[in-house]
Design a protein around this motif. Structure first.
Motif, short mmCIF file in Angstrom:
data_model
loop_
_atom_site.label_atom_id
_atom_site.label_comp_id
_atom_site.label_asym_id
_atom_site.label_seq_id
_atom_site.Cartn_x
_atom_site.Cartn_y
_atom_site.Cartn_z
N GLY A 26 0.81 -1.21 0.00
CA GLY A 26 0.00 0.00 0.00
C GLY A 26 0.84 1.26 0.00
N SER A 27 0.37 2.28 -0.72
CA SER A 27 1.06 3.57 -0.80
C SER A 27 0.05 4.70 -0.61
N ILE A 28 0.57 5.90 -0.34
CA ILE A 28 -0.24 7.10 -0.27
C ILE A 28 0.25 8.06 -1.34
N VAL A 29 -0.66 8.46 -2.22
CA VAL A 29 -0.31 9.36 -3.32
C VAL A 29 -0.82 10.76 -3.00
N LYS A 30 0.06 11.75 -3.22
CA LYS A 30 -0.32 13.15 -3.04
C LYS A 30 -0.68 13.76 -4.40
N TRP A 31 -1.74 14.60 -4.40
CA TRP A 31 -2.17 15.29 -5.61
C TRP A 31 -2.28 16.78 -5.33
N ASN A 32 -1.96 17.57 -6.35
CA ASN A 32 -2.11 19.02 -6.26
C ASN A 32 -3.59 19.37 -6.43
N PRO A 33 -4.21 20.07 -5.45
CA PRO A 33 -5.64 20.34 -5.52
C PRO A 33 -6.01 21.52 -6.42
N THR A 34 -5.05 22.04 -7.17
CA THR A 34 -5.32 23.09 -8.15
C THR A 34 -5.19 22.57 -9.57
N SER A 35 -4.04 21.93 -9.84
CA SER A 35 -3.82 21.35 -11.18
C SER A 35 -4.35 19.93 -11.27
N TRP A 36 -4.61 19.31 -10.11
CA TRP A 36 -5.05 17.91 -10.02
C TRP A 36 -4.03 16.95 -10.63
N ARG A 37 -2.76 17.31 -10.48
CA ARG A 37 -1.68 16.45 -10.95
C ARG A 37 -1.03 15.75 -9.78
N ARG A 38 -0.51 14.57 -10.06
CA ARG A 38 0.16 13.77 -9.04
C ARG A 38 1.46 14.44 -8.61
N ILE A 39 1.66 14.53 -7.30
CA ILE A 39 2.88 15.14 -6.76
C ILE A 39 3.90 14.08 -6.40
N SER A 40 3.47 13.08 -5.63
CA SER A 40 4.41 12.05 -5.16
C SER A 40 3.64 10.82 -4.73
N SER A 41 4.38 9.73 -4.55
CA SER A 41 3.80 8.49 -4.03
C SER A 41 4.75 7.93 -2.99
N THR A 42 4.22 7.59 -1.82
CA THR A 42 5.04 7.07 -0.72
C THR A 42 4.56 5.69 -0.31
N PHE A 43 5.46 4.72 -0.38
CA PHE A 43 5.14 3.35 0.06
C PHE A 43 5.06 3.33 1.58
N VAL A 44 3.98 2.78 2.13
CA VAL A 44 3.81 2.81 3.59
C VAL A 44 3.57 1.44 4.23
N SER A 45 3.10 0.46 3.46
CA SER A 45 2.76 -0.82 4.08
C SER A 45 2.81 -1.96 3.07
N ARG A 46 3.34 -3.09 3.51
CA ARG A 46 3.32 -4.28 2.66
C ARG A 46 1.93 -4.91 2.61
N ASP A 47 1.12 -4.60 3.60
CA ASP A 47 -0.24 -5.15 3.66
C ASP A 47 -1.23 -4.16 3.06
N PRO A 48 -2.32 -4.65 2.50
CA PRO A 48 -3.35 -3.76 1.97
C PRO A 48 -3.90 -2.82 3.03
N ILE A 49 -4.18 -1.58 2.64
CA ILE A 49 -4.73 -0.57 3.54
C ILE A 49 -6.24 -0.74 3.59
N SER A 50 -6.78 -0.91 4.79
CA SER A 50 -8.22 -1.14 4.95
C SER A 50 -8.95 0.04 5.58
N ALA A 51 -8.19 1.05 6.05
CA ALA A 51 -8.80 2.25 6.64
C ALA A 51 -7.80 3.39 6.55
#
Length: 377
Positions: free
Chosen positions: A250-275
Motif C-alpha cells: 500500500g502507498s499514499i499518493v499526493k495530488w495538487n488540488p489546483t492542477s489535479w496532478r500527481r505530486i508524489s507516491s510514498t510506500f507505507v505498508s506491505r499489507d493492503p490498507i483497509s482504513a
C-alpha cells in the motif's frame, strides 16, 4: 512498547463486529452537558447483519478518557437497529446528529440529551425526519458532510453518486455511473470540490457551481485506489491524499488540488490498507491494515511516526482522529475498538549531525597531529 495492562486499557471489545467510528462533536452537547477535554465520546456502528447469528445490530456510544487513554469498559449508550446492519456513519459537524447507511437505505439519528441521574446523559434516538431521496437506494459505501454541514454526499455500491443540500435534501448532483462502485468520498475544506474513488480513475466534482466532473485522477500501472482525503488546511500547502494498492503493498499518493496532478507516491505498508484518515490539523495521517496494524504518519515528510502491530486481531475497518488531533479511535471486525494517544515527537539533535561533528573532530585532531594544520588556528 506498552505493558499488557496498557493494551487492555486501550482496546475494548463490545461484542459486535464494528464498521464505523467517529468522535461526537462538542456542538452535540447542551449547556448542561459540556464536554471536557478529559472525557469525550465516540460513536461506533456495527453488528451481525441479517439472519439468526445472535449478534445484535446497533449504534454505540463509548466514553474516552484522555488521562488514561482508554475507552469505557461498556458502551455508555446503545441504540439497536433491528435486523439492519449500520455500516457507514457520517457525523454532522454542527452537532445535529449522524447519518447512517444500511443495506437498503440511509437513516438520520439525533442526539438525545434527556435528563438523567447518570454522569453521562447524551445518547442517540431515531429521527422522525424521512429521507425520501435515500430510501430504497441500496447499500451506500461512503457518506460525508462538508465542513459547514450544508452539503451531504453519498456513494453507492451500484456506482451512483448523490450530493444534496442539507437539511433540505435538495439534489445538486446525481451521477449514475460515477464508478462501477463508489468506495470513498471527501469534500475539500472550502467545500468547493468533492473527490470520489472507486473502480477506475478518481474523479473531482465541482459542487459549488457547475455540479459536474471537472478532473480525472488517473491510475498508474496496476494501482487500485482505496481511500481519499483532502488535507484539512485551507492554506497554500493543501493537498489531496489517495491510498493505492499494488502487488508490493500500500502507498499514499499526493495530488495538487489546483492542477489535479500527481505530486508524489510514498510506500507505507506491505499489507493492503483497509482504513485511512487525516487529522483535523492536517499534520498526521493514519492507516489501518488488513492485518490489524495501525500506522501514524507525519504529513510533512511522509515518515512513519508510530507503528502498532496487531492493534486489532482482525482487519481495521475505520479510523477517526479526535477534534484536537491528539487521539485516534480505530475499530475492527474482531468487535474491538481501540484508542491511541498521539505522542509528541521527541525533539533533539539529529543523530547524523552528532556523528558528523564527531567525525569532524577526529579528522581535525589527526590533521593537527600530523602537522597539516597549524597548532593554533
Amino acid at each position: 512498547m506498552g505493558s499488557e495492562n496498557d493494551e487492555e486499557l486501550n482496546c475494548k471489545k463490545y461484542g459486535v463486529p464494528l464498521y464505523g467510528a467517529a468522535w461526537v462533536p462538542s456542538a452535540a452537547f447542551t449547556a448542561n452537558e459540556l464536554e471536557t477535554p478529559a472525557k469525550r465520546l465516540v460513536v461506533l456502528a456495527g453488528g451481525g447483519g441479517e439472519g439468526h447469528s445472535g449478534i445484535p445490530n446497533a449504534l454505540l456510544l463509548s466514553a474516552f478518557d484522555s488521562e488514561s487513554c482508554s475507552l469505557s469498559d461498556q458502551p455508555v449508550a446503545k441504540l439497536g437497529t433491528g435486523s439492519d446492519l449500520p455500516y457507514r456513519i457520517g457525523v454532522h459537524p454542527g452537532g445535529e446528529g449522524i447519518m447512517c447507511s444500511f443495506p437498503q437505505n440511509c437513516r438520520w439519528f439525533e442526539w438525545d440529551s434527556a435528563t438523567s441521574t447518570d454522569d453521562q446523559t447524551l445518547s442517540l434516538k431515531s429521527s422522525e425526519k424521512v429521507l425520501k431521496p435515500l430510501e430504497d437506494v441500496g447499500q451506500q459505501l461512503a457518506l460525508t458532510f462538508n465542513t459547514e454541514g450544508n452539503l451531504l454526499a453519498v456513494g453507492g455500491e451500484d456506482g451512483k453518486l448523490r450530493v444534496f443540500k442539507w437539511p433540505a435534501m435538495e439534489s445538486i448532483l446525481s451521477e449514475a455511473n460515477a464508478h462501477s462502485s463508489v468506495k470513498d468520498l471527501d469534500f475539500s475544506p472550502d467545500g468547493k470540490f468533492l473527490v470520489s474513488v472507486g473502480s477506475g480513475p478518481g474523479r473531482i466534482w465541482d459542487v459549488s457551481s457547475s455540479s459536474s466532473s471537472v478532473a480525472s485522477l488517473p491510475k498508474e500501472n496496476d494501482e487500485i485506489f482505496g481511500f481519499c482525503r483532502f488535507s484539512r488546511s485551507t492554506g497554500t500547502d493543501q493537498v489531496l491524499y489517495i491510498t493505492t494498492m499494488r502487488d508490493k503493498g500500500g502507498s499514499i499518493v499526493k495530488w495538487n488540488p489546483t492542477s489535479w496532478r500527481r505530486i508524489s507516491s510514498t510506500f507505507v505498508s506491505r499489507d493492503p490498507i483497509s482504513a485511512f484518515n487525516v487529522s483535523p490539523d492536517g499534520k498526521l495521517l493514519a492507516i489501518g491494515t488488513i492485518q490489524g496494524d495501525i500506522l501514524i504518519i507525519s504529513s510533512a515528510n511522509m515518515r512513519t511516526r508510530t507503528v502498532i502491530k496487531k492493534a486489532h486481531l482482525g482487519l481495521v475497518t475505520a479510523l477517526a482522529f479526535s477534534q484536537d488531533s491528539r487521539a485516534v479511535v480505530s475499530v475492527s471486525l474482531d468487535s474491538s475498538s481501540r484508542a491511541t494517544l498521539i505522542k509528541d515527537e521527541k525533539k533533539g539533535i539529529n543523530l547524523w549531525i552528532i556523528l558528523f561533528f564527531i567525525l569532524l573532530a577526529v579528522a581535525l585532531y589527526y590533521a593537527k597531529d600530523s602537522g597539516y594544520l597549524p597548532l593554533e588556528l
